[in-house]
Design an enzyme around this catalytic site. Structure first.
Site, PDB file in Angstrom:
ATOM      1  N   LYS A  84       0.814  -1.226   0.000  1.00 37.86           N
ATOM      2  CA  LYS A  84       0.000   0.000   0.000  1.00 37.86           C
ATOM      3  C   LYS A  84       0.846   1.275   0.000  1.00 37.86           C
ATOM      4  CE  LYS A  84      -4.523  -1.452   1.282  1.00 37.86           C
ATOM      5  NZ  LYS A  84      -4.461  -2.883   1.652  1.00 37.86           N
ATOM      6  N   GLU A 106     -10.185   6.976   2.684  1.00 40.76           N
ATOM      7  CA  GLU A 106     -11.077   5.994   3.277  1.00 40.76           C
ATOM      8  C   GLU A 106     -10.227   4.818   3.731  1.00 40.76           C
ATOM      9  OE1 GLU A 106     -10.208   6.001   0.160  1.00 40.76           O
ATOM     10  OE2 GLU A 106      -9.768   3.877  -0.187  1.00 40.76           O
ATOM     11  N   SER A 373       1.593  -9.797  -0.859  1.00 39.08           N
ATOM     12  CA  SER A 373       1.257  -8.370  -0.752  1.00 39.08           C
ATOM     13  C   SER A 373       1.539  -7.751   0.612  1.00 39.08           C
ATOM     14  CB  SER A 373      -0.208  -8.147  -1.127  1.00 39.08           C
ATOM     15  OG  SER A 373      -1.055  -8.973  -0.348  1.00 39.08           O
TER      16      SER A 373
HETATM   17  C1  LIG Z   1      -5.330  -3.900   1.303  1.00 34.78           C
HETATM   18  C2  LIG Z   1      -4.594  -5.153   1.057  1.00 34.78           C
HETATM   19  C3  LIG Z   1      -4.941  -6.014  -0.005  1.00 34.78           C
HETATM   20  C4  LIG Z   1      -6.119  -5.787  -0.902  1.00 34.78           C
HETATM   21  O1  LIG Z   1      -6.071  -4.649  -1.692  1.00 34.78           O
HETATM   22  P1  LIG Z   1      -5.755  -4.671  -3.243  1.00 34.78           P
HETATM   23  O2  LIG Z   1      -6.051  -3.287  -3.671  1.00 34.78           O
HETATM   24  O3  LIG Z   1      -6.653  -5.689  -3.877  1.00 34.78           O
HETATM   25  O4  LIG Z   1      -4.325  -5.028  -3.406  1.00 34.78           O
HETATM   26  C5  LIG Z   1      -4.156  -7.135  -0.204  1.00 34.78           C
HETATM   27  N1  LIG Z   1      -3.119  -7.435   0.608  1.00 34.78           N
HETATM   28  C6  LIG Z   1      -2.776  -6.642   1.638  1.00 34.78           C
HETATM   29  C7  LIG Z   1      -1.623  -7.035   2.491  1.00 34.78           C
HETATM   30  C8  LIG Z   1      -3.499  -5.476   1.907  1.00 34.78           C
HETATM   31  O5  LIG Z   1      -3.155  -4.707   2.938  1.00 34.78           O
END
Ligand SMILES: *Cc1c(COP(=O)(O)O)cnc(C)c1O
Length: 390
Positions: A84, A106, A373
């Site tokens: 993020k 948000e 992620s």
């Molecule tokens: C917020 C988040 C997501 C989901 O958001 P995307 O916009 O689909 O990437 C996925 N993995 C993590 C670790 C997050 O914090």
């Protein structure tokens, strides 16, 4: 392709009064990308503040267990623990470039709120985060983090008191404060130009991956997997491979507790197109047209919409979208903890779970990249409550 659209998806379904602000944002973004000084500043921050490039780790134990060559793109190692920050840092520079002093955002689980508050603190900008009151209760530690970082958190009491109401309130605030305020949107969705802006700042994931896998394997991967909430980490890793048709792209959504509407967030796998929060895209709604309730064990995927570019990639057949259940996700979380010594976010565990499921059916010795992620420390309460670690 028509500007602002991905095939039939996307667009700007917002009140007329918001159109000048979207126009201003679009022009500023074009100028921003051409500004050499600011691009150098962003590059420098990504390297020294975020810690990029993130490693592409050859997952040795998972590879021998599943019989393929599996690599993990380690976005969990970024500052603040997920992908993020790539987006919030990029957009905060864009906000400053536009002369905006007040940042609004948000947040659902609080991860985007924390990443926004972090970037705003770094740039010395005022930051207000809208969060559903239910989420404020469920995600206390992230609320405390945002406050420590100097942000104001506003609990939204309307409707289901979760993310979709927080988005609505953020748009309302923006409408009343257009000249001073920048809306820092958290995923590759919403009205144009947001899907383009967020993809632009997240595609560094795929650009690095491409370089790293070519260095390691001397060829492109056979398969790339990423979890899909709004779709930003997935589009970030997919985009630089989109034209390489030999690379299979798979987005993994939250299958939650099962197939009935209300029990999952499988927007692309099970939804239908509709208009929601500024754009036309796949969506989960009831036969009478109400936005559906959703459920996922991972708060970051718990949302009834998805970004328009994914809707387009799905209909083109260029990317495949599948879902895994909460139980499969917990199993994958545990597998990665035990086999690699990595605690993945529950969101990221969705991508790992699908890989575990399909690995035996794939041709042997595939080169596979999973976008990890984020890190899982934030999810300890949930996995312990589910009985893991006992
Ligand atoms: C917020 C988040 C997501 C989901 O958001 P995307 O916009 O689909 O990437 C996925 N993995 C993590 C670790 C997050 O914090």
């Amino acid at each position: 392709m028509k500007k602002g659209y991905f095939g039939q998806f996307g667009g700007q379904f917002v009140p007329q009064t918001l159109m000048p602000a979207l126009k201003e944002l679009e022009s500023a973004f074009i100028a921003f990308k051409k500004d050499k000084t600011i691009q150098t500043e962003l590059k420098d921050l990504l390297k020294h503040y975020v810690g990029r490039p993130s490693p592409l780790y050859f997952s040795r134990n998972l590879s021998s267990k599943l019989g393929h060559r599996i690599y993990l793109k380690r976005e969990d190692l970024n500052h603040t623990g997920s992908h993020k920050i790539n987006n919030t840092l990029g957009q905060i520079l864009l906000a400053r470039f536009m002369g905006k002093k007040r940042i609004i955002a948000e947040t659902g689980a609080g991860q985007h709120g924390v990443a926004t508050a972090t970037a705003a603190a770094l740039m010395g900008l005022e930051c207000i985060v809208y969060m559903g009151a239910e989420d404020v209760d469920r995600q206390r530690p992230n609320v405390e983090r945002m406050k420590l970082l100097g942000a104001t958190v506003i609990a939204v009491e309307t409707g289901s008191r979760t993310l979709k109401e927080a988005v609505t309130e953020t748009f309302k605030d923006w409408l009343s404060n257009l000249s001073t305020t920048y809306y820092l949107l958290g995923s590759a969705m919403g009205p144009y130009p947001y899907p383009d802006i967020v993809r632009h700042f997240q595609q560094i994931i795929g650009q690095e991956t491409r370089r790293q896998i070519l260095a390691a394997e001397k060829k492109l991967p056979d398969l790339v997997l990423a979890c899909v909430g709004g779709g930003s980490n997935a589009i970030g890793i997919f985009a630089p491979f989109r034209k390489d048709l030999s690379v299979r792209l798979m987005g993994v959504e939250a299958g939650g507790r099962g197939a009935p509407l209300g029990e999952h967030c499988s927007t692309l796998a099970k939804g239908k197109p509709g208009i929601f929060q500024g754009s036309y895209s796949y969506l989960l709604y009831t036969p009478s047209g109400q936005i559906a309730d959703t459920h996922s064990i991972s708060a970051g995927l718990d949302y009834p919409g998805v970004g328009p570019e994914h809707s387009w990639l799905k209909d083109l057949g260029r990317a495949e979208y599948v879902s895994v259940t909460d139980d499969e996700v917990l199993n994958a979380f545990q597998t990665l903890c035990r086999s690699e010594g990595i605690l993945p976010a529950l969101e990221s565990s969705h991508a790992v779970a699908h890989l575990i499921k399909i690995a035996p059916k794939l041709p042997p010795d595939q080169i596979i990249v999973v976008n990890l992620s984020g890190r899982g420390d934030k999810d300890l309460g949930i996995v312990l409550a589910a009985g893991l670690g006992a």
